[in-house]
Each structure stands twice: as structure tokens, then as C-alpha cells.
Design an enzyme around this catalytic site. Structure first.
Site, PDB file in Angstrom:
ATOM      1  N   TYR A 143       0.819  -1.216   0.000  1.00 42.83           N
ATOM      2  CA  TYR A 143       0.000   0.000   0.000  1.00 42.83           C
ATOM      3  C   TYR A 143       0.853   1.265   0.000  1.00 42.83           C
ATOM      4  O   TYR A 143       0.407   2.320  -0.451  1.00 42.83           O
ATOM      5  CB  TYR A 143      -0.910   0.036   1.244  1.00 42.83           C
ATOM      6  CG  TYR A 143      -2.231  -0.657   1.083  1.00 42.83           C
ATOM      7  CD1 TYR A 143      -2.304  -1.980   0.669  1.00 42.83           C
ATOM      8  CD2 TYR A 143      -3.420   0.014   1.369  1.00 42.83           C
ATOM      9  CE1 TYR A 143      -3.524  -2.619   0.552  1.00 42.83           C
ATOM     10  CE2 TYR A 143      -4.644  -0.616   1.257  1.00 42.83           C
ATOM     11  CZ  TYR A 143      -4.691  -1.929   0.842  1.00 42.83           C
ATOM     12  OH  TYR A 143      -5.899  -2.552   0.731  1.00 42.83           O
ATOM     13  N   LYS A 193       3.529 -15.107   1.789  1.00 42.06           N
ATOM     14  CA  LYS A 193       3.665 -15.729   0.473  1.00 42.06           C
ATOM     15  C   LYS A 193       5.159 -15.981   0.286  1.00 42.06           C
ATOM     16  O   LYS A 193       5.782 -15.538  -0.685  1.00 42.06           O
ATOM     17  CB  LYS A 193       3.074 -14.801  -0.604  1.00 42.06           C
ATOM     18  CG  LYS A 193       2.931 -15.427  -1.980  1.00 42.06           C
ATOM     19  CD  LYS A 193       1.867 -16.499  -2.078  1.00 42.06           C
ATOM     20  CE  LYS A 193       1.915 -17.186  -3.430  1.00 42.06           C
ATOM     21  NZ  LYS A 193       1.033 -18.376  -3.530  1.00 42.06           N
ATOM     22  N   ASP A 234      -2.729 -18.077  -0.029  1.00 41.89           N
ATOM     23  CA  ASP A 234      -3.747 -18.801  -0.807  1.00 41.89           C
ATOM     24  C   ASP A 234      -4.330 -19.945   0.018  1.00 41.89           C
ATOM     25  O   ASP A 234      -5.539 -20.165   0.065  1.00 41.89           O
ATOM     26  CB  ASP A 234      -3.182 -19.287  -2.160  1.00 41.89           C
ATOM     27  CG  ASP A 234      -1.823 -19.938  -2.060  1.00 41.89           C
ATOM     28  OD1 ASP A 234      -1.197 -19.926  -0.972  1.00 41.89           O
ATOM     29  OD2 ASP A 234      -1.358 -20.491  -3.079  1.00 41.89           O
ATOM     30  N   ASP A 258      -6.177  -7.155   4.189  1.00 44.49           N
ATOM     31  CA  ASP A 258      -7.347  -6.510   3.588  1.00 44.49           C
ATOM     32  C   ASP A 258      -8.275  -7.587   3.016  1.00 44.49           C
ATOM     33  O   ASP A 258      -9.484  -7.591   3.258  1.00 44.49           O
ATOM     34  CB  ASP A 258      -6.878  -5.561   2.476  1.00 44.49           C
ATOM     35  CG  ASP A 258      -8.040  -4.889   1.768  1.00 44.49           C
ATOM     36  OD1 ASP A 258      -8.967  -4.440   2.456  1.00 44.49           O
ATOM     37  OD2 ASP A 258      -8.013  -4.824   0.518  1.00 44.49           O
ATOM     38  N   ASP A 262     -12.038  -9.312   4.833  1.00 48.78           N
ATOM     39  CA  ASP A 262     -13.357  -9.327   4.191  1.00 48.78           C
ATOM     40  C   ASP A 262     -13.882 -10.752   4.112  1.00 48.78           C
ATOM     41  O   ASP A 262     -15.064 -11.018   4.361  1.00 48.78           O
ATOM     42  CB  ASP A 262     -13.295  -8.755   2.755  1.00 48.78           C
ATOM     43  CG  ASP A 262     -13.642  -7.271   2.699  1.00 48.78           C
ATOM     44  OD1 ASP A 262     -13.323  -6.563   3.679  1.00 48.78           O
ATOM     45  OD2 ASP A 262     -14.210  -6.822   1.682  1.00 48.78           O
TER      46      ASP A 262
END
Ligand code: IPM
Ligand code: MG
Length: 379
Positions: A143, A193, A234, A258, A262
């Protein structure tokens, strides 16, 4: 001197859910209300319309002289034509996060058994309950990484961002994850990751180091060890809906947090139930300086209709009392009142059991009525 709260309701459903939230806070605080002053200021699209900027200078200075920020939501179709960095989300929320070094975003996801109908997952997946704290790093990663931008032309034109993490950024969020887990179920799952990204290989190394040191200190203090495991993002996205009960604290970088938060909100039945606390590295008087906001957005499609669920906003207010003012008892009373209201059948549209509409006629109530139901349950 009263505690100063900057109230930035913003756009869309923001003002509706905020006014209900303030009403519930006042009722829950009772006599202690006098200790607080709530001051409103324009932000987001309202800021653009009134002052030409998503984060007007006077709003920022109100926030600077406050002990905490209670935030609604920003954005909407009216401002989508603006260049991305002038839009409400990027023009207000990201600068606020950076300015106050709000590095730690907590999004607590709880499943209410009474709302199992609004969760799309099967009963056997949910039956052991869900109580997850998504802890998202909020001021670093892709970000804010440099360089970021656009250049080139034709087929070589490109857009680019940089995923980067410094040791201090990873250490402080990892430390908070370990401390948070030690007060919960003593388990941290770090999401990365590391099979692909150098920044995430580094993330994993630093988190492992931090946990080792933390657990050595716990051992000396004869306190419980915190377990640490790692998942690639993932796989984490898959595991949290396959076996949500296995998670306690989910430690994530900015982008992965983020997305994962959700996704995790679905476990709680609706994004309208998910609050968040963004805590600063600076302390204010009794606790952290922080910004408290619902995890969901401004929902322009339902704005102004008084059908939005105010619970995420009210829970954000409870988090403010707990984290910025150490008022954990009042915060728990608000959380319990919400649970009681839900138990007694209070439902806004997003959490209503649509199947009951025809059979037993489950009635949905308005934003304001939900606030009244919650106030009635305050003890
Ligand atoms: C969130 C939101 C923001 C984010 C947007 C509105 C900039 O999605 O708080 O999760 O990406 O952080
Ligand atoms: Mg988001």
C-alpha cells in the site's frame, strides 16, 4: 479535561450508523458521558464537497488534538470520476493511517449462533464456533511501498507497486500478535507468500525470531507459550472457510489482511457486523491513540434508507472505549447488549433470515430501531 473524540462520519451509510452509535455510547456511558466530548468534522466525499479535499486541514487538526477518532465510512459514485489519489478512500483513509502511524488494524470476527442462517457455510463447519482476531499491518507493505506509479507508453506502458517490509514494521505487529494471542487462545497463524516473494521470506524470518524471543520471556515469567504456525495466503484463504475453528490470531501484512478480513467477515454473518480498531504506535493518555471504524464501506446503494446495520459501528465505538480509554467493562456491556438484542430477534436486513419471511414472518427493523433494541439490553 474531557476525553476528545473526533467524529468523522463521512459518506453513504456513515452518518446514519454513526448517529445510532453515538446514542448507544452515551447510554452505555451514563454519568461518564460527561468525561467525553464528541466533535464532528468533514471527511471523504463530504470533505471534498465542503472544503475541496477528502481530508481537510481542519479535520486533520481536530484529529491531532483528539484522543481517538471514531470513523464512519467514505466514498461513493459521486466522487469516482476524480483521480484515484483524490478519491475519498485514498485521499482520506490512507493519509490518516500514515499520519498517525496506525500500524495495527484489529478486526475481531465472531460467529453468533443465532445468525447461522446468514452464514453461507454448512452447520458442521461452523458448529465449533468462530472467534478469530485478524491482525493486519496497516501502514506498510504494497500500500505504501516505493516506487509506485505509471510510466512508459504503448505496449510498454506499465503500472507498478512495491511490496516491502522493514524489520521494525514486522517486529512491532508480530509483537502485538503474540501479546494479543497470549490473552486469547495462545495461537498465532502468520500469513505470507514466502514461496514466491522476498519481502515475505523476510516477514516469516522476523516473525519466527520475534516469537522465539517472546516465548523465552514467557517461560522466564512462567507464563503460557504462544504457538506459531505459518500459512501461505492462498492456503490461508482456503483454510479459514474449511476449518475456521482452528484459528485464533491471524497475523497478516497490509494487502493480505485486507483480503482475508473481508473473507473472514462472512463467518460473522455480515460485513455489517465487523468492527475494526487501528492502533497507533503513539500512546494517548490511558491507552492507544486509535481510529475506530466499521470494516465495511459506505454502501451507497442503501444509504439514506435507514436499513443499514449499525452494529459494526457500535462495536467500533466499544473498541474505542476498550483500547483508547481502558474502559473494558463498558465495552463488554455494549457487546453483551448487542448479543442480547440479536438473541431476542432484532434483525436488520443484512442479517435477517430470508427463509422465515414467508413462513414465520421475521420482521426486519431499521438502523434506528436496532440502536433502540441494543439500548434496551444495556444493563
Ligand atoms: C479497508 C478498505 C480500505 C483498504 C480501502 C477503502 C482503501 O478496503 O479498510 O479494508 O484497502 O484498506
Ligand atoms: Mg478492505
Amino acid at each position: 479535561m474531557p476525553h476528545r473524540i473526533a467524529v468523522l462520519s463521512g459518506d453513504g451509510i456513515g452518518p446514519e450508523v454513526m448517529s445510532v452509535c453515538l446514542d448507544v455510547l452515551e447510554a452505555a456511558l451514563g454519568d461518564k458521558s460527561a468525561l467525553f466530548s464528541f466533535e464532528e468534522a468533514a471527511v471523504g466525499g463530504v470533505g471534498i464537497d465542503k472544503c475541496g479535499k477528502a481530508l481537510p486541514a481542519e479535520t486533520l487538526s481536530l484529529c491531532e488534538s483528539s484522543d481517538a477518532i471514531l470513523f464512519g465510512s467514505v466514498g461513493g459514485p459521486k466522487w469516482e470520476h476524480l483521480p484515484p489519489d483524490k478519491q475519498p478512500e485514498r485521499g482520506a483513509l490512507l493519509p490518516l493511517r500514515k499520519h498517525f502511524d496506525l500500524f495495527a488494524n484489529m478486526r475481531p470476527v465472531k460467529a453468533y449462533p443465532e445468525l447461522s442462517h446468514s452464514c453461507p457455510l454448512r452447520e458442521e463447519i461452523m458448529q465449533d464456533g468462530v472467534d478469530i482476531m485478524v491482525l493486519r499491518e496497516l501502514t506498510g507493505g504494497i500500500y505504501f511501498g516505493n516506487p509506485s506509479g505509471r510510466d512508459g507508453e504503448g505496449q510498454n506502458e506499465r503500472g507498478f507497486d512495491t511490496m516491502e517490509y522493514h524489520r521494525y514494521e514486522i517486529e512491532r505487529i508480530a509483537q502485538l500478535a503474540l501479546e494479543t494471542a497470549s490473552k486469547r487462545k495462545q495461537h498465532v497463524t502468520s500469513v505470507d507468500k514466502a514461496n514466491v516473494l522476498s519481502s515475505m521470506v523476510f516477514w516469516r524470518e522476523v516473525v519466527i525470531d520475534k516469537a522465539r524471543v517472546y516465548n523465552e520471556e514467557q517461560k522466564i515469567a512462567k507464563k503460557m507459550k504462544v504457538e506459531l504456525n505459518h500459512l501461505y495466503v492462498d492456503n490461508a484463504a482456503m483454510q479459514i472457510i474449511l476449518a475456521p475453528h482452528n484459528f485464533d490470531v491471524l497475523l497478516c501484512g497490509n494487502l493480505f489482511g485486507d483480503i482475508i478480513s473481508d473473507e473472514a467477515s462472512i463467518l460473522g454473518g455480515s460485513l455489517g457486523m465487523l468492527p475494526s480498531a487501528s492502533l497507533s504506535s503513539h500512546k494517548s493518555g490511558e491507552g492507544y491513540f486509535g481510529l475506530y471504524e466499521p470494516a465495511g464501506g459506505s454502501a451507497p446503494e442503501i444509504a439514506g434508507k435507514s436499513v443499514a446495520n449499525p452494529i459494526a459501528q457500535i462495536l467500533s465505538g466499544a473498541l474505542l472505549l476498550a483500547h483508547s480509554f481502558n474502559m473494558t467493562e463498558t465495552a463488554s456491556r455494549i457487546e453483551n447488549a448487542i448479543h442480547e438484542a440479536i438473541r431476542s430477534g432484532a434483525r436488520t436486513n443484512d442479517i435477517a433470515n430470508k427463509k422465515l419471511f414467508t413462513k414465520d414472518k421475521e420482521e426486519t427493523i431499521s438502523t434506528i430501531e436496532m440502536g433502540q433494541e441494543i439500548k434496551l439490553k444495556l444493563t
